[in-house]
Motif scaffolding. Structure first.
Motif, PDB file in Angstrom:
ATOM      1  N   GLY A 209      -6.531  19.147 -20.267  1.00 27.42           N
ATOM      2  CA  GLY A 209      -7.307  19.160 -21.508  1.00 27.42           C
ATOM      3  C   GLY A 209      -7.067  17.999 -22.436  1.00 27.42           C
ATOM      4  N   ARG A 210      -6.244  17.027 -21.993  1.00 27.12           N
ATOM      5  CA  ARG A 210      -5.941  15.890 -22.888  1.00 27.12           C
ATOM      6  C   ARG A 210      -6.356  14.577 -22.255  1.00 27.12           C
ATOM      7  NH1 ARG A 210      -2.534  15.434 -27.004  1.00 27.12           N
ATOM      8  NH2 ARG A 210      -2.111  17.396 -28.049  1.00 27.12           N
ATOM      9  N   ILE A 211      -6.726  13.612 -23.099  1.00 23.45           N
ATOM     10  CA  ILE A 211      -7.021  12.273 -22.600  1.00 23.45           C
ATOM     11  C   ILE A 211      -5.705  11.557 -22.306  1.00 23.45           C
ATOM     12  CG2 ILE A 211      -7.946  10.005 -23.199  1.00 23.45           C
ATOM     13  CD1 ILE A 211     -10.174  11.379 -24.714  1.00 23.45           C
ATOM     14  N   LEU A 212      -5.568  11.103 -21.053  1.00 24.94           N
ATOM     15  CA  LEU A 212      -4.328  10.466 -20.621  1.00 24.94           C
ATOM     16  C   LEU A 212      -4.468   8.957 -20.504  1.00 24.94           C
ATOM     17  CD1 LEU A 212      -3.465  13.097 -17.894  1.00 24.94           C
ATOM     18  CD2 LEU A 212      -2.521  12.961 -20.201  1.00 24.94           C
ATOM     19  N   ALA A 213      -5.689   8.488 -20.290  1.00 26.60           N
ATOM     20  CA  ALA A 213      -5.926   7.041 -20.227  1.00 26.60           C
ATOM     21  C   ALA A 213      -7.405   6.805 -20.490  1.00 26.60           C
ATOM     22  CB  ALA A 213      -5.537   6.496 -18.860  1.00 26.60           C
ATOM     23  N   ASP A 214      -7.691   5.637 -21.042  1.00 23.26           N
ATOM     24  CA  ASP A 214      -9.072   5.288 -21.387  1.00 23.26           C
ATOM     25  C   ASP A 214      -9.190   3.797 -21.139  1.00 23.26           C
ATOM     26  OD1 ASP A 214     -11.531   4.768 -22.550  1.00 23.26           O
ATOM     27  OD2 ASP A 214     -11.098   5.862 -24.407  1.00 23.26           O
ATOM     28  N   GLY A 215     -10.072   3.387 -20.259  1.00 27.42           N
ATOM     29  CA  GLY A 215     -10.090   1.962 -19.956  1.00 27.42           C
ATOM     30  C   GLY A 215     -11.388   1.461 -19.375  1.00 27.42           C
ATOM     31  N   GLU A 216     -11.412   0.134 -19.197  1.00 22.40           N
ATOM     32  CA  GLU A 216     -12.593  -0.536 -18.664  1.00 22.40           C
ATOM     33  C   GLU A 216     -12.171  -1.441 -17.515  1.00 22.40           C
ATOM     34  OE1 GLU A 216     -14.321  -2.529 -21.990  1.00 22.40           O
ATOM     35  OE2 GLU A 216     -14.938  -0.634 -22.913  1.00 22.40           O
ATOM     36  N   PRO A 217     -13.089  -1.649 -16.556  1.00 21.48           N
ATOM     37  CA  PRO A 217     -12.743  -2.553 -15.461  1.00 21.48           C
ATOM     38  C   PRO A 217     -12.710  -3.993 -15.950  1.00 21.48           C
ATOM     39  CG  PRO A 217     -15.014  -1.809 -15.242  1.00 21.48           C
ATOM     40  CD  PRO A 217     -14.450  -1.111 -16.436  1.00 21.48           C
ATOM     41  N   THR A 218     -11.792  -4.765 -15.412  1.00 17.02           N
ATOM     42  CA  THR A 218     -11.757  -6.209 -15.680  1.00 17.02           C
ATOM     43  C   THR A 218     -11.841  -6.887 -14.319  1.00 17.02           C
ATOM     44  OG1 THR A 218      -9.390  -6.437 -15.376  1.00 17.02           O
ATOM     45  CG2 THR A 218     -10.126  -5.764 -17.566  1.00 17.02           C
ATOM     46  N   GLY A 219     -11.761  -8.193 -14.285  1.00 17.80           N
ATOM     47  CA  GLY A 219     -11.734  -8.881 -13.000  1.00 17.80           C
ATOM     48  C   GLY A 219     -10.514  -8.528 -12.170  1.00 17.80           C
ATOM     49  N   HIS A 220      -9.473  -7.985 -12.809  1.00 17.60           N
ATOM     50  CA  HIS A 220      -8.203  -7.725 -12.107  1.00 17.60           C
ATOM     51  C   HIS A 220      -7.845  -6.245 -12.129  1.00 17.60           C
ATOM     52  CE1 HIS A 220      -7.928 -11.991 -13.042  1.00 17.60           C
ATOM     53  NE2 HIS A 220      -8.113 -11.659 -14.304  1.00 17.60           N
ATOM     54  N   GLY A 221      -8.812  -5.397 -12.035  1.00 17.08           N
ATOM     55  CA  GLY A 221      -8.509  -3.964 -12.076  1.00 17.08           C
ATOM     56  C   GLY A 221      -8.902  -3.383 -13.418  1.00 17.08           C
ATOM     57  N   TRP A 222      -8.322  -2.244 -13.754  1.00 19.29           N
ATOM     58  CA  TRP A 222      -8.744  -1.539 -14.967  1.00 19.29           C
ATOM     59  C   TRP A 222      -7.747  -1.774 -16.088  1.00 19.29           C
ATOM     60  CZ3 TRP A 222     -12.969   2.053 -15.544  1.00 19.29           C
ATOM     61  CH2 TRP A 222     -13.799   2.097 -14.418  1.00 19.29           C
ATOM     62  N   ARG A 223      -8.283  -2.074 -17.266  1.00 17.78           N
ATOM     63  CA  ARG A 223      -7.458  -2.147 -18.465  1.00 17.78           C
ATOM     64  C   ARG A 223      -7.482  -0.748 -19.070  1.00 17.78           C
ATOM     65  NH1 ARG A 223      -9.675  -3.715 -22.980  1.00 17.78           N
ATOM     66  NH2 ARG A 223     -11.299  -4.760 -21.821  1.00 17.78           N
ATOM     67  N   LEU A 224      -6.317  -0.126 -19.146  1.00 19.22           N
ATOM     68  CA  LEU A 224      -6.309   1.321 -19.399  1.00 19.22           C
ATOM     69  C   LEU A 224      -5.733   1.696 -20.755  1.00 19.22           C
ATOM     70  CD1 LEU A 224      -5.454   2.410 -15.809  1.00 19.22           C
ATOM     71  CD2 LEU A 224      -7.484   3.092 -17.059  1.00 19.22           C
ATOM     72  N   GLY A 225      -6.116   0.996 -21.777  1.00 22.77           N
ATOM     73  CA  GLY A 225      -5.728   1.420 -23.126  1.00 22.77           C
ATOM     74  C   GLY A 225      -4.409   0.838 -23.550  1.00 22.77           C
ATOM     75  N   PRO A 226      -4.166   0.780 -24.862  1.00 26.73           N
ATOM     76  CA  PRO A 226      -3.016   0.066 -25.418  1.00 26.73           C
ATOM     77  C   PRO A 226      -1.669   0.614 -24.963  1.00 26.73           C
ATOM     78  CG  PRO A 226      -4.201   1.344 -27.104  1.00 26.73           C
ATOM     79  CD  PRO A 226      -5.021   1.378 -25.873  1.00 26.73           C
TER      80      PRO A 226
END
Ligand SMILES: Nc1ncnc2c1ncn2[C@@H]1O[C@H](COP(=O)(O)OP(=O)(O)O)[C@@H](O)[C@H]1O
Ligand SMILES: [Mg+2]
Length: 255
Positions: A209-226
């Motif tokens: 029930g909780r957000i554990l990661a939030d990210g976007e794809p980049t050229g080198h995989g996913w950037r998954l939040g600060p």
């Protein structure tokens, strides 16, 4: 303006918390993958997002309209594919889509145009006049998808849209989702990592029930939040979050 804004959403069933303080916003042009194992809270969040389930706390706005206090304005802008099979087994897809069009206020030529368009997009023509209960799981899913896109909504919420489809059908539905992406804000849920990588411009990993990661794809995989090591590998994060070592890397088993 974000088309979907979710603020501190909570759902409790008795003492059990299924969705636990979830907040995020989705812009037009985004295909957000809601990724998590079975029981993570994906469907419950989607039901609240679409106004089918009242939250215990928090709120949802769709295109600026609060889903609870302005339900008609909000729902007009939402297409929703619920989990599981469509609920009218005796109807044919033609009958069901006619009914759905009427419920959306579409009549006559406008209804026919909308139905023809949706039927073409999901390739439903061969089974239009066959009772839904006699259809394969893949076709049942596509009936639900046709219903969701019938009124060409700004916001699409698709709960496991490729569940039960064979590989070719999955490919086709993913291509359809991608093709609609520029015009809409789309949220899909899945427990299949590969699906997120194939269609999504953003991923939220959810567990318990909780957000554990939030990210976007980049050229080198996913950037998954600060708070995540960057650039993160989505599969590593997902695996470590959901199951221990030895789990399959590409798909998470039901827990
Ligand atoms: N109506 C309900 N009553 C009690 N528990 C529920 C209800 N709906 C969902 N749950 C529970 O909430 C949790 C999240 O469910 P769900 O949102 O369907 O997960 P997901 O879609 O990620 O598989 C699960 O543990 C599920 O059993
Ligand atoms: Mg679900």
């Amino acid at each position: 303006m974000a088309m979907i804004v979710i603020e501190s959403l909570v759902k409790r069933f008795g003492a059990f918390t299924a969705v636990d303080d979830v907040s995020f916003a989705v812009e037009r042009g985004t295909v957000l993958g809601f990724l998590g194992p079975n029981g993570a809270g994906k469907s419950t969040t989607m039901k609240m997002l679409t106004g089918f389930l009242a939250p215990t706390a928090g709120r949802v706005r769709v295109c600026g309209f609060d889903v609870e206090t302005r339900p008609l304005e909000a729902r007009r802008r939402i297409g929703y594919l619920p989990e599981g099979a469509p609920t009218y087994p005796d109807m044919t897809p033609a009958g069901f889509l006619g009914f759905a069009a009427a419920a959306r206020g579409l009549r006559g030529a406008a209804a026919r145009t909308a139905i023809d368009r949706a039927v073409d997009l999901v390739e439903l023509k061969p089974v239009l006049h066959q009772p839904i209960e006699t259809l394969s799981k893949g076709f049942k899913r596509r009936v639900g998808l046709a219903q969701a896109i019938l009124h060409d909504p700004d916001v699409l919420v698709l709960d496991e849209p490729t569940d039960g489809l064979d590989p070719n059908q999955k490919h086709q539905v993913r291509a359809l989702i991608r093709s609609m992406a520029t015009e809409k804000a789309i949220v899909i849920s899945t427990h299949i990592l590969e699906e997120v990588e194939a269609v999504c411009t953003r991923a939220i990993v959810i567990g318990h029930g909780r957000i554990l990661a939030d990210g976007e794809p980049t050229g080198h995989g996913w950037r998954l939040g600060p708070h995540m090591a960057a650039p993160g590998r989505l599969d590593d994060v997902f695996r470590s979050i959901t199951l221990g070592a030895g789990a399959p890397a590409r798909e998470v088993l039901p827990c």
